[in-house]
Structure formats: structure tokens, C-alpha cells
Write a protein that holds these residues in place. Structure first.
Motif, PDB file in Angstrom:
ATOM      1  N   TRP A   8      -3.273  25.458 -15.608  1.00  0.00           N
ATOM      2  CA  TRP A   8      -3.302  24.001 -15.712  1.00  0.00           C
ATOM      3  C   TRP A   8      -3.647  23.592 -17.131  1.00  0.00           C
ATOM      4  O   TRP A   8      -4.504  24.185 -17.765  1.00  0.00           O
ATOM      5  N   HIS A   9      -2.956  22.549 -17.623  1.00  0.00           N
ATOM      6  CA  HIS A   9      -3.196  22.050 -18.979  1.00  0.00           C
ATOM      7  C   HIS A   9      -3.763  20.629 -18.889  1.00  0.00           C
ATOM      8  O   HIS A   9      -3.234  19.785 -18.162  1.00  0.00           O
ATOM      9  N   LEU A  10      -4.824  20.371 -19.642  1.00  0.00           N
ATOM     10  CA  LEU A  10      -5.461  19.055 -19.673  1.00  0.00           C
ATOM     11  C   LEU A  10      -4.508  18.005 -20.236  1.00  0.00           C
ATOM     12  O   LEU A  10      -3.851  18.235 -21.251  1.00  0.00           O
ATOM     13  N   ASN A  11      -4.457  16.855 -19.579  1.00  0.00           N
ATOM     14  CA  ASN A  11      -3.739  15.697 -20.100  1.00  0.00           C
ATOM     15  C   ASN A  11      -4.794  14.711 -20.599  1.00  0.00           C
ATOM     16  O   ASN A  11      -5.348  13.942 -19.806  1.00  0.00           O
ATOM     17  N   PRO A  12      -5.124  14.714 -21.899  1.00  0.00           N
ATOM     18  CA  PRO A  12      -6.176  13.841 -22.424  1.00  0.00           C
ATOM     19  C   PRO A  12      -5.891  12.354 -22.216  1.00  0.00           C
ATOM     20  O   PRO A  12      -6.815  11.565 -22.051  1.00  0.00           O
ATOM     21  N   ALA A  13      -4.617  11.964 -22.217  1.00  0.00           N
ATOM     22  CA  ALA A  13      -4.266  10.555 -22.047  1.00  0.00           C
ATOM     23  C   ALA A  13      -4.637  10.036 -20.657  1.00  0.00           C
ATOM     24  O   ALA A  13      -4.969   8.863 -20.494  1.00  0.00           O
ATOM     25  N   LYS A  14      -4.603  10.893 -19.648  1.00  0.00           N
ATOM     26  CA  LYS A  14      -4.960  10.496 -18.288  1.00  0.00           C
ATOM     27  C   LYS A  14      -6.439  10.726 -17.984  1.00  0.00           C
ATOM     28  O   LYS A  14      -6.940  10.273 -16.965  1.00  0.00           O
ATOM     29  N   SER A  15      -7.138  11.429 -18.858  1.00  0.00           N
ATOM     30  CA  SER A  15      -8.546  11.781 -18.634  1.00  0.00           C
ATOM     31  C   SER A  15      -9.464  10.686 -19.165  1.00  0.00           C
ATOM     32  O   SER A  15      -9.069   9.895 -20.024  1.00  0.00           O
ATOM     33  N   LYS A  16     -10.701  10.659 -18.642  1.00  0.00           N
ATOM     34  CA  LYS A  16     -11.683   9.662 -19.067  1.00  0.00           C
ATOM     35  C   LYS A  16     -12.995  10.369 -19.372  1.00  0.00           C
ATOM     36  O   LYS A  16     -13.501  11.133 -18.545  1.00  0.00           O
ATOM     37  N   PHE A  17     -13.540  10.111 -20.557  1.00  0.00           N
ATOM     38  CA  PHE A  17     -14.786  10.737 -20.983  1.00  0.00           C
ATOM     39  C   PHE A  17     -15.811   9.651 -21.300  1.00  0.00           C
ATOM     40  O   PHE A  17     -15.493   8.662 -21.956  1.00  0.00           O
ATOM     41  N   SER A  18     -17.046   9.856 -20.866  1.00  0.00           N
ATOM     42  CA  SER A  18     -18.085   8.850 -21.097  1.00  0.00           C
ATOM     43  C   SER A  18     -18.978   9.183 -22.280  1.00  0.00           C
ATOM     44  O   SER A  18     -19.829   8.384 -22.641  1.00  0.00           O
ATOM     45  N   SER A  19     -18.784  10.356 -22.897  1.00  0.00           N
ATOM     46  CA  SER A  19     -19.582  10.747 -24.054  1.00  0.00           C
ATOM     47  C   SER A  19     -18.677  11.389 -25.097  1.00  0.00           C
ATOM     48  O   SER A  19     -17.940  12.315 -24.783  1.00  0.00           O
TER      49      SER A  19
END
Length: 135
Positions: free
Chosen positions: A8-19
Motif C-alpha cells: 500500500w502507498h500513502l496518498n498524502p492528498a487524501k490524508s489528514k495530519f494534526s501535527s
């Protein structure tokens, strides 16, 4: 279920980070399942631009197993919730470090990791990492 096992490859555009400190720029994860043993290998680039490789192999019985390569965790405990979901807890030097829930979409085209890093500067994070299968 082995339906979500794979790469699996991370999709940063669909991900949400709080820090910002715990934002993942890129990551590839591979999960394999052998009976009740789940193995994970990850290669990613963190917010500081450093590559981190880490892994674990653990039975999904909720007991603690060693991790390798992650400076924020030295043990992991896994529990299967359903054929499409499992929970993990990590610790560092005996203290809770993070908890997460990994869920596979019904169509098998998205892996969602809801994560809270308990040792984050400023308090726990509330992140959602979205992965897509590598074909």
C-alpha cells in the motif's frame, strides 16, 4: 481475511495530519498475514525529510511484540476486530506511544489508518492516513 494484505502507498492528498512534526510525506507499507500472525514493513519519509524503515511481526492476540527501526516505538500489540479491521497499540520503554485502527474499504481499494500519537509535542495527534494498493 487476507483481502487487505499486500503493498500500500500513502496518498498524502487524501490524508489528514494534526501535527507538522508527525506528518508523513510518503510511505509504502507491506502487510502479510500468516494465520494469526501479521507482519508489516514500512519505508517512509517523515516531516523532516528523513527516511524511516520500520517493521514488526506479531500475533493478533493483544500481547506485546518487538518492533524494529521506529524511534517512537519498541513494542506493538495487535487485535483483529473484524475481517476488514484491526487495532494496534505501540509503546516506547514501557509507556504508551500510539494507538491506531486500520480499516479496509468494502471495495478493497483503500486502507485507512486512524492514528493517535500519544507522545507528540503539544499532546496527542489525531491523524488519518489513506493508502491505496500498489498494483
Amino acid at each position: 481475511s487476507k483481502s487487505w494484505a499486500g503493498t500500500w502507498h500513502l496518498n498524502p492528498a487524501k490524508s489528514k495530519f494534526s501535527s507538522k512534526d508527525f506528518t508523513t510525506k510518503s510511505e509504502t507499507r507491506t502487510y502479510t498475514l500468516d494465520g494469526k500472525r501479521l507482519s508489516m514493513r514500512s519505508t517512509g519519509v517523515n516531516a523532516a525529510g528523513k527516511t524511516m524503515k520500520w517493521s514488526y511481526s506479531a500475533t493478533t492476540d493483544g500481547r506485546w511484540y518487538p518492533t524494529s527501526g521506529n524511534p517512537n516505538a519498541d513494542r506493538v500489540a495487535l487485535t483483529f476486530v473484524s475481517p476488514r479491521e484491526f487495532k494496534s497499540r505501540t509503546s516506547l520503554k514501557g509507556k504508551p506511544a500510539a494507538r491506531s485502527t486500520v480499516t479496509l474499504s468494502a471495495d478493497g481499494n483503500e486502507l485507512r489508518l486512524a492514528r493517535s500519537i500519544l507522545i507528540a509535542k503539544g499532546g496527542p495527534t489525531n491523524d488519518t492516513l489513506v493508502y491505496e494498493p500498489v498494483k
